[in-house]
Scaffold this active site. Structure first.
Site, PDB file in Angstrom:
ATOM      1  N   LEU A 139       0.793  -1.185  -0.025  1.00 21.37           N
ATOM      2  CA  LEU A 139      -0.202   0.070   0.008  1.00 21.37           C
ATOM      3  C   LEU A 139       1.119   1.267  -0.024  1.00 21.37           C
ATOM      4  CD1 LEU A 139      -2.799  -0.915   2.774  1.00 21.37           C
ATOM      5  CD2 LEU A 139      -3.135  -0.697   0.240  1.00 21.37           C
ATOM      6  N   ASP A 140       0.506   2.329  -0.638  1.00 27.75           N
ATOM      7  CA  ASP A 140       1.457   3.562  -0.779  1.00 27.75           C
ATOM      8  C   ASP A 140       1.340   4.291   0.524  1.00 27.75           C
ATOM      9  OD1 ASP A 140      -0.660   5.388  -1.002  1.00 27.75           O
ATOM     10  OD2 ASP A 140      -0.883   5.185  -3.035  1.00 27.75           O
ATOM     11  N   LYS A 141       2.298   5.106   0.412  1.00 25.48           N
ATOM     12  CA  LYS A 141       2.216   5.898   2.063  1.00 25.48           C
ATOM     13  C   LYS A 141       0.835   6.552   2.233  1.00 25.48           C
ATOM     14  CE  LYS A 141       4.858   9.732   3.955  1.00 25.48           C
ATOM     15  NZ  LYS A 141       5.790  11.015   3.955  1.00 25.48           N
ATOM     16  N   SER A 143      -1.948   5.574   1.648  1.00 25.31           N
ATOM     17  CA  SER A 143      -3.168   4.704   1.789  1.00 25.31           C
ATOM     18  C   SER A 143      -3.065   3.895   3.086  1.00 25.31           C
ATOM     19  CB  SER A 143      -3.121   3.659   0.588  1.00 25.31           C
ATOM     20  OG  SER A 143      -3.296   4.207  -0.575  1.00 25.31           O
ATOM     21  N   ARG A 227      -5.459   5.482  -7.508  1.00 27.62           N
ATOM     22  CA  ARG A 227      -5.245   6.869  -7.728  1.00 27.62           C
ATOM     23  C   ARG A 227      -5.184   7.289  -9.037  1.00 27.62           C
ATOM     24  NH1 ARG A 227      -4.515   8.847  -2.408  1.00 27.62           N
ATOM     25  NH2 ARG A 227      -3.871   7.312  -0.767  1.00 27.62           N
TER      26      ARG A 227
END
Length: 290
Positions: A139-141, A143, A227
Site C-alpha cells: 500500500l502506498d504511503k 493509503s 489513484r
C-alpha cells in the site's frame, strides 16, 4: 494457527545473529544427484530466514557455510536432505511459518528500510520478537488498511500473482459524486502511461455533500492503480482504505495493530480468487466513515 509443511527439511530459526567462518583449503564439490537441487540463496529464502537478496548478501559476506566450508556463491547448488547449512553460526532448522494481517496506518511506507528515512510499516512490529517477514503486496504511503505479511515466500508469491491471487476490496473517498455511466467507465478502464487501468467492479456506497465513498474491487494491483484510474477520470482521492484481501477482512483490527491469520482464512486464500463481503466499514475503533 496452522503451519505449512515446507518442501525442504530445512527450518529457519528467527533472529539475526552475526558470525564469521574460515574458508577451507579446498572447495566443496556439489553432490552429483540433481534431485531437489536449488541455489543456496534460494534455499535460505525459501526456509524463511530472510529475503532472497539479503540471503545472497549473507552468502557473499561469508556468513553461510555448507558442510563445514564457507560458500560465497549464492547459486551454489544445494541438494535436499544432503547438505548441512549453517547461517550466522546457527544450523538452518525449521521455524514456524507465520501469516499476519496488519492494519497499516496512513503515513508509513511499505518497505523494510526507506532510503529517505521515512517511517515504515515495520514500526508496527517493534518489540514483538517476530522473525523475518515480508509484505505480500503493498500500500502506498497515503493509503491505509489491510496488509498481509509472511515468512513464506512461495505463499506470498501466489498471493500477489494476478492469475492466482485473491480479489482486493477498497473503500475510497473522492471529491465528487459519480453517476452510473462514470462507475461503468471505472470497470471498462482507462489508459495511463502505457498501462490499462480498470476495476473489477465499482459501486457507490454513499455520498456526503460534494464527496462520495466508493467500493472498488481490483483483480490486479498496479502501482497507485486506483489513484491513477480516478485521476484520469477527473477525481481526486481523499482517502483510500483496503478493507479485504479475498476472504481476509480488516474487521475491527485497530490501526497499527496486527494479528495472525486463522487456519480457515489460510484455507480460503488457497482456494484462489474470491471477494470478501464486508458490509460495515471499520477503521481503527471507529465503525463509521467520517
Amino acid at each position: 494457527m496452522a503451519s505449512r509443511k515446507h518442501p525442504h527439511n530445512y527450518n529457519a530459526r528467527p533472529g539475526n545473529r552475526s558470525g564469521h567462518f574460515v574458508s577451507g583449503a579446498s572447495p566443496i564439490r556439489p553432490v552429483a544427484n540433481a534431485g531437489g537441487r536449488h541455489g543456496l540463496a534460494r534455499v535460505l529464502s525459501k526456509a524463511g530466514l530472510c529475503s532472497r537478496s539479503e540471503a545472497a548478501r549473507r552468502v557473499q559476506d561469508g556468513r553461510v557455510s555448507v558442510d563445514g566450508r564457507v560458500i560465497r556463491d549464492p547459486e551454489f547448488p544445494i541438494i535436499q536432505g544432503v547438505h548441512r547449512i549453517v547461517a550466522d553460526g546457527q544450523p538452518l532448522t525449521a521455524a514456524r511459518r507465520l501469516y499476519l494481517a496488519l492494519n497499516k496506518p496512513r503515513g508509513l511506507v511499505t518497505t523494510v528500510k526507506d532510503e529517505q528515512g521515512r517511517q515504515t510499516v515495520y514500526r508496527c512490529f517493534d518489540g514483538a520478537g517476530l522473525p523475518w517477514l515480508a509484505p505480500a503486496g503493498r500500500l502506498d504511503k497515503a493509503s491505509e488498511g489491510l496488509l498481509l505479511f509472511s515468512n513464506d515466500p512461495e505463499w506470498a508469491a501466489r498471493l500477489t500473482d494476478p492469475l492466482t491471487g485473491p480479489l482486493k476490496t477498497y473503500r475510497v473517498q473522492i471529491d465528487g459524486i459519480p453517476d452510473a455511466d462514470q462507475l461503468a467507465r471505472m470497470h471498462h478502464g482507462v489508459d495511463d502511461a502505457g498501462e490499462h487501468l480498470a476495476a473489477q467492479s465499482a459501486r457507490l456506497l454513499r455520498q456526503n455533500g460534494r464527496t462520495a465513498w466508493l467500493e472498488i474491487v481490483l483483480d490486479e494491483g498496479r502501482n497507485r492503480h486506483i489513484r491513477r484510474l480516478l485521476q484520469v477520470l477527473g477525481w481526486e482521492v481523499l482517502r483510500l482504505v483496503r478493507v479485504a484481501i479475498g476472504p481476509v477482512q480488516l474487521g475491527e483490527l485497530a490501526k497499527g495493530q496486527w494479528r495472525e491469520l486463522a487456519a480457515e482464512e489460510l484455507k480460503a486464500l488457497a482456494g484462489g480468487k474470491g471477494l470478501a463481503k464486508q458490509d460495515d466499514f471499520v477503521s481503527g475503533s471507529n465503525n463509521s466513515v467520517e
